[in-house]
Write an enzyme that holds these catalytic residues in place. Structure first.
Site, PDB file in Angstrom:
ATOM      1  CD  GLU A   4       7.366  76.444  63.538  1.00  0.00           C
ATOM      2  OE1 GLU A   4       8.345  75.658  63.653  1.00  0.00           O
ATOM      3  OE2 GLU A   4       6.832  76.687  62.452  1.00  0.00           O
ATOM      4  NE  ARG A  50       6.186  85.578  64.220  1.00  0.00           N
ATOM      5  CZ  ARG A  50       6.375  84.294  63.909  1.00  0.00           C
ATOM      6  NH1 ARG A  50       7.567  83.745  64.069  1.00  0.00           N
ATOM      7  NH2 ARG A  50       5.397  83.558  63.424  1.00  0.00           N
ATOM      8  CG  ASN A 106       8.847  81.591  61.309  1.00  0.00           C
ATOM      9  OD1 ASN A 106       8.105  81.611  62.289  1.00  0.00           O
ATOM     10  ND2 ASN A 106       8.653  80.787  60.270  1.00  0.00           N
ATOM     11  CD  GLU A 164       0.852  84.186  59.845  1.00  0.00           C
ATOM     12  OE1 GLU A 164      -0.091  83.734  59.157  1.00  0.00           O
ATOM     13  OE2 GLU A 164       1.183  83.699  60.935  1.00  0.00           O
ATOM     14  CG  ASN A 166       8.594  77.834  58.225  1.00  0.00           C
ATOM     15  OD1 ASN A 166       8.926  77.616  59.390  1.00  0.00           O
ATOM     16  ND2 ASN A 166       7.409  78.365  57.910  1.00  0.00           N
ATOM     17  CG  ASP A 187       5.439  75.465  59.455  1.00  0.00           C
ATOM     18  OD1 ASP A 187       6.526  75.846  59.918  1.00  0.00           O
ATOM     19  OD2 ASP A 187       4.348  75.969  59.777  1.00  0.00           O
TER      20      ASP A 187
END
Length: 294
Positions: free
Chosen positions: A19, A102, A104, A123, A150, A200
């Site tokens: 990522e 968390r 991201n 999730e 995202n 994403d």
């Protein structure tokens, strides 16, 4: 329009959840992470060298900051990373974040603020939301009640900011200025365009078009400023997570990928899975502003 590009395998990172691809224009290197393996990667295309720093927890992103540091988002808050000694130092927690969340994804705006999102690590729960970090202060800003956030991504001029709701399969946009952010509105319904894929990480290029990675979609998608799909790029991986535009002319695309949802038989079909991929972009990117820490 499908952009036909020669896809290069730059680095076999064996990433579970690659990522956060980010071009560091000052250092002329690429930063990216493997969230689930607690890894911060550093890749130098001039020499082909790379290195890994072991983070103290799940690390979602890394942004070049003032003073030679890198600001990172981890599961339990914001950290600085010092490349000179490979040390992580906790800067602050994000107030009010549930223990199961968390951090991201994130980006900077032209004023050196950091826009970041949190998510439920399992999730499922709609406990994620967006924040802004402004010179040592972090506060909620933008949409909330999202399972997987995202982005954000900010336009080069700083007049627009894009927020992605991954499980909701939609990208939102809001007006942005030095004084704050406006109400978010729908920009693109990616679920209608790519029913099996999830939007994403996004970025904005030099023509103010938005690129979105498509998890489970084998592609990157490019949208015009009015939200119309104008191009896609097919890649040899199923789960595409983030793109950066870098290199000397900001026209080399770097793409992170994931393997955590693949079955053993899938790897033959998707030989680029878990790797850092690259191709020549028809349009340049925008060099990110360095984070102002205080």
């Amino acid at each position: 329009m499908e952009i036909v590009a020669e896809i290069r395998e730059v680095l076999d990172a064996e990433a579970q959840l690659g990522e956060g691809a980010l071009w560091d224009a000052e250092r002329q290197v690429l930063w990216f992470v493997d969230i689930k393996r607690y890894r911060l990667w550093h890749y130098d295309p001039a020499t082909g060298s790379n290195s890994i720093a072991e983070a103290p927890g799940q690390i979602g992103w890394a942004l070049p900051a003032e003073g030679g540091l890198v600001l990172c988002g981890l599961k339990d808050g914001l950290y600085t990373f010092d490349p000179s000694n490979q040390q992580f130092s906790k800067l602050m927690a994000v107030p009010g974040e549930p223990a199961g969340n968390r951090l991201n994804d994130a980006c900077t705006d032209p004023w050196g603020r950091v826009w970041l999102g949190s998510m439920d690590d399992s999730e499922s729960a709609a406990s994620g939301r967006f924040y802004v970090f402004d010179r040592g202060d972090v506060r909620p800003a933008g949409p909330s009640g999202i399972s997987i956030t995202n982005g954000p991504a900010v336009s080069g001029s700083g007049d627009r900011i894009y927020f992605t709701d991954t499980l909701g399969k939609k990208i939102m946009v809001a007006d942005l200025s030095p004084s704050g952010v406006g109400e978010a509105r729908l920009f693109a319904d990616t679920g209608a365009l790519f029913p099996d894929a999830y939007p994403d990480g996004p970025i904005v290029d030099a023509e103010d078009h938005l690129w979105s990675a498509l998890y489970w979609g084998e592609r990157l998608a490019r949208f015009s400023p009015d939200g119309k799909l104008v191009a896609t790029v097919k890649l040899p991986a199923r789960d595409i997570t983030k793109m950066a535009l870098g290199g000397a002319n900001l026209k080399t695309a770097y793409v992170t990928t994931a393997t955590k949802n693949l079955e053993p038989d899938d790897f033959a079909r998707y030989p680029g899975a878990g790797k850092l991929l690259s191709f020549d972009s028809p349009v340049a990117g925008v060099a990110p502003t360095r984070v102002k820490l205080g």
